[in-house]
Design an enzyme around this catalytic site. Structure first.
Site, PDB file in Angstrom:
ATOM      1  N   THR A  15     -58.188  74.945  -1.611  1.00  0.00           N
ATOM      2  CA  THR A  15     -57.560  73.662  -1.958  1.00  0.00           C
ATOM      3  C   THR A  15     -56.725  73.105  -0.807  1.00  0.00           C
ATOM      4  OG1 THR A  15     -57.257  74.728  -4.096  1.00  0.00           O
ATOM      5  CG2 THR A  15     -56.325  72.536  -3.835  1.00  0.00           C
ATOM      6  N   VAL A 134     -42.632  77.372   2.742  1.00  0.00           N
ATOM      7  CA  VAL A 134     -41.534  77.171   1.783  1.00  0.00           C
ATOM      8  C   VAL A 134     -41.411  75.680   1.501  1.00  0.00           C
ATOM      9  CG1 VAL A 134     -39.091  77.535   1.276  1.00  0.00           C
ATOM     10  CG2 VAL A 134     -40.270  79.084   2.841  1.00  0.00           C
ATOM     11  N   LYS A 207     -40.184  83.109  -0.745  1.00  0.00           N
ATOM     12  CA  LYS A 207     -39.649  81.938  -0.046  1.00  0.00           C
ATOM     13  C   LYS A 207     -38.189  82.157   0.361  1.00  0.00           C
ATOM     14  CE  LYS A 207     -42.953  78.969  -2.423  1.00  0.00           C
ATOM     15  NZ  LYS A 207     -43.188  78.200  -3.683  1.00  0.00           N
TER      16      LYS A 207
END
Lengths: 429, 429
Positions: A15, A134, A207
Site C-alpha cells: 500500500t 513515526v 514509535k
C-alpha cells in the site's frame, strides 16, 4: 559537486509503496522544479508480481528480486517499504554496504535495530532517513533533528497510534463500546484485521523508542518501555472522565529524568484544554515539552498511503541533496548516551480509579485509611450511580509514586466491601 | 570541506538578541556536541552600549558599530535582530555582499523585501534563514521548505499573532471587553505599549506573506493582503459564537486558487472541533491543508526570547552546515511564480451577522427578501435578547461571494427598522 541525476530504487510495493509510486508520478516534476538537480524513480522490486503490475510502470523498471535494486550500482538511494524486521534489516545493511543512502518507514525495525544500522551508515559515510516511521505524514523526525538542535527536550507526549485514537473518539462521541468502535474502525480501514499491535500498545511503543532516541539523544530500549494497551478502558470511564473535564487517549510518554529515561505507553486522562485533547479520529499528534520552546505540537495524519508517501519523498530529496552536494552524512546522529531507565514503579503520576462498593457504613473510612497509610492523598471522591445495593465510586489521587499507589491499591481491593477489578487509568500531569 | 569552526556575529542586542546570547551561553556546548563542527558567537553589535553590557560577554566581543560585524572577514554568519525595514535591509545586503550567510527574525523586512534579498543571496551562492520570522519558536519555515517538498499546499490558516489570540482567549474565558483584555495583555507583556500592528492585523499580514511565498511557491504581495483587525469583535459576538459551536480567532488565511492567491487577515468564527480552536492564550499555530498530507498543524510559542532564540540558533546551525560542507545555497528558494491575486470581493465565505431590529411585523420578511434578492441563503436565524422595543438578531449565511453578501448587506441596512453598524464576522469554512 556530486551527481546531477539521482536514481532511486524502491523495495516493497504494498500500500505505501504504491502510494510512493503514485505520488511520484503525480508530483515528480514538481519536486524536480523545487530542487536544483533531478531525482528519478528507476526501479521497483517486490516478490509479488501482481503488486508490481498494479503500479502501472514500464515493465523494465520492475523486478521480483530485491537484489536487483540493492546491488544495482546505478541506484543511489534505496527506499525500504517491506516492513517487519527481516529481511528488511538485511536489505538495509546490504544497501548501505553497497554505498546507497536509505529511506525507510519501518518503525519496528528502526526501534529495534535503528542504532546499529545508523552506526553502519556513519561508518560508510551515508545516512538513513526515517521521517515516515513515526507520525506518517507529520513532519516530526526532521524538526526533532534540526529545529530543536539548540533546545533540550524534557518530555515527549504522543498520540501516535491512529487505530486506538479512532476507537476512543468513537467511544466518546457515539457512546460505543470498545468492541463496536473497533469493528467500525476495521470496516473503515483505520484498523487492521489483526489489530493486536495497535490495541496492545506495541505500535506506539516502537514509535516512542524512535522519538526518545532523537529527542533526548539517549539510548531508548524497546524492552524498557512499560506498555499497557487500551483494553481496560470502558465507555463508562470515558463518560466519567468527561464529567470531570478530561478525555481519554492512548499516550506514548517519554521523559528525560535525572535518574534515566522513563518510557511508557498507557491510556491516560488528558485535560480537555490540553492541545492533545482535540486530536480526534485517526489523526496523530506529538506534543513536546522543552527548555527553550516550552511547548510545541505537531499534528496531522499518522498513516495513509499519500501522507506517508509525502514524508518518504521528502526524505528522498534530503538523501539526494546529500549525494548531489557531497554532504556525506548530512546531519550526524551520533552515539546515544546510555543513562539507564526509570522503572514504572518509580514514576510519579495521578490516578483515576473506578470501582463498585457495598453501600454500608464504615466502607469509606477503611478506603480512606488504606490510601492514607501509603501516603496517597485523594484529590476527588465522587460517589456515582447505584446498582442494586452497590454504589459506584470514582476517585482521583494527587500525584503519587506508582509503587506506593499499588501498595495502597492492594489494601483497598482487600476490603471485602469493595468489588474486584477496578478500572485504573493514569492522568496526564 | 569548508571551515571547521564557524564564527557568528549578531547585530541587535534587544530582547531577542539577549535571548540568543543567553541560550548560546547555556546550550552552546550542547549544540557543538550535536554537530560535527563548531559554531562560535564571535561578536555582537548594538548602538546602545548599555544593552551590550547587559549581555555579560567579554568586552572585546562588543561593538556599537554594526559594520564591525558586517565587514569583519572572520565572521561567517550574521544574525540580524534589529527589526524594521531600515537599516536592517541594508545590513543584510551588506552581509551578503561580504559573503556571509544571514539569519533573521525580521518579519516586516522579509515580507516586504525577502524576495529581493533571497535573489541577492542566490546570486552570491549564499542563503538567508528566517525560521523565527513566523511563529517564533514553532518549526514552520523548515517543514514548509523541506517536509512538504513532494506535496501541494492549497490553504494556510494561521493564528500567528499572540497578542490578539491572548485578547480573544481572555474575552471568551473571563467575559472581558476587548479593551480590558488588551490592558491585561499589556500588563503581562503579551501586548506592546503601542499594539496597533497587532490589533489591526499588520503583524499577521507580514507573516502570511512569508508563509504564502513558501507554501505556494508563488509571489505573495503585502499590498494585496486584505487586512481587518479585531476591533469590531465584541464580547457578545464571542458569547453568541460559543452558543452555536464556534470560537473567534484572528486568522491569517492564504489560499492558492485557480484565479490566483487569496490572502486575508480577519477575525473568523472557528468551529470548536477544529484543532485551531484549542490554540489558547498567547500561543500560535499554523494549520496547513495539502494534497497529500491533507491536514497538518504546527503549534507552539509564537514569540518570547527563549523560543525565538531556539529557532534562530537552529538556523545558525543550518547556515553553518552549508559553510562547513560547502553546500553553497542549501535549499534553493527559486523565483516565485506570479499568478496574481484574487480580490476579497471574489472570495466565497459564510458570514455571521448580528444587529438590532425594531420588533414589528414585516421586518423579518424585508430582511429575508433583501438577502434572497442577492442569492444569499441563510443557514441560521436566531432572535436573541430584547433591549426595549429592539430585538437582537443573529444570522449565519451559507457560503456566498463577498461582493454579493455586501450588496445584500447594503439593502438590509437600508431597512429603517434595522439599526446601523451590525457586527459582521466571517466563518472558517
Amino acid at each position: 559537486m556530486g551527481k546531477e541525476c539521482i536514481r532511486v530504487g524502491l523495495v516493497g510495493a504494498g500500500t505505501i509503496g504504491k502510494g510512493v509510486v503514485d505520488l511520484y508520478k503525480r508530483n515528480g516534476d514538481l519536486i524536480n522544479d523545487r530542487i536544483d538537480f533531478a531525482v528519478t524513480l528507476a526501479k521497483v522490486a517486490d516478490q509479488d508480481h501482481k503488486r508490481l503490475q498494479a503500479l502501472d510502470l514500464d515493465e523494465k523498471m520492475l523486478s521480483t528480486d530485491a537484489a536487483e535494486v540493492l546491488d544495482d550500482p546505478e541506484i543511489d538511494i534505496v527506499i525500504e517499504l517491506i516492513g517487519g524486521i527481516e529481511p528488511a534489516r538485511s536489505f538495509i545493511a546490504q544497501a548501505l554496504e553497497n554505498g546507497k543512502y536509505v529511506v525507510t518507514a519501518n518503525k519496528d525495525m528502526m526501534a529495534r535495530h535503528g542504532q546499529e544500522l545508523l552506526a553502519l551508515a556513519r561508518e560508510k559515510n551515508l545516512n538513513i532517513f526515517y521521517e515516515a516511521s513515526v507520525g506518517g505524514g507529520i513532519p516530526l523526525i526532521r524538526p526533532l533533528k534540526h529545529s530543536l538542535v539548540a533546545d533540550r527536550v524534557s518530555r515527549v507526549l504522543g498520540i501516535v497510534n491512529g487505530t486506538t485514537n479512532y476507537i476512543f473518539t468513537r467511544m466518546a462521541q457515539d457512546d460505543l463500546s470498545l468492541e463496536d468502535a473497533l469493528s467500525e474502525a476495521q470496516r473503515l480501514g483505520f484498523a487492521e484485521a489483526d489489530p493486536t499491535n495497535d490495541i496492545e500498545g506495541l505500535d506506539a511503543a516502537y514509535k516512542l523508542v524512535i522519538m526518545a532516541n532523537l529527542a533526548f539523544g539517549k539510548k531508548a530500549d524497546f524492552d524498557q518501555v512499560h506498555i499497557e494497551g487500551i483494553k481496560g478502558v470502558t465507555y463508562e470511564d470515558i463518560a466519567y472522565a468527561r464529567e470531570i473535564g478530561y478525555t481519554i487517549k492512548l499516550l506514548a510518554i517519554g521523559e528525560d529524568l535525572p535518574e534515566g529515561l522513563a518510557l511508557r505507553i498507557h491510556p491516560a486522562l488528558v485535560p480537555m484544554e490540553h492541545p492533545l485533547a482535540s486530536v480526534l479520529n485517526e489523526l496523530n499528534a506529538v506534543f513536546i515539552e522543552s527548555e527553550a520552546a516550552k511547548e510545541l505540537m505537531f499534528y496531522g495524519p499518522g498513516a495513509g498511503p499519500m501522507p506517508t508517501a509525502a514524508a518518504i519523498l521528502s526524505d528522498v530529496v534530503e538523501a539526494a541533496r546529500c549525494i548531489r552536494f557531497n554532504v556525506s552524512n548530512g546531519v550526524v546522529e551520533g552515539e546515544l548516551q546510555d543513562t539507564g531507565f526509570v522503572p514504572i514503579g518509580a514514576v510519579e503520576c495521578r490516578f483515576y480509579l473506578r470501582f463498585l462498593v457495598e453501600d454500608r457504613a464504615g466502607v469509606f473510612a477503611s478506603l480512606a485509611n488504606a490510601f492514607a497509610d501509603e501516603g496517597v492523598s485523594l484529590d476527588m471522591v465522587i460517589q456515582k450511580r447505584r446498582v442494586g445495593n452497590l454504589a459506584e465510586v470514582v476517585l482521583v489521587t494527587h500525584e503519587v509514586r506508582e509503587e506506593a499507589f499499588h501498595r495502597a491499591l492492594s489494601k483497598v481491593t482487600g476490603i471485602t466491601a469493595i468489588k474486584p477489578n477496578p478500572s485504573i487509568i493514569r492522568l496526564l500531569g
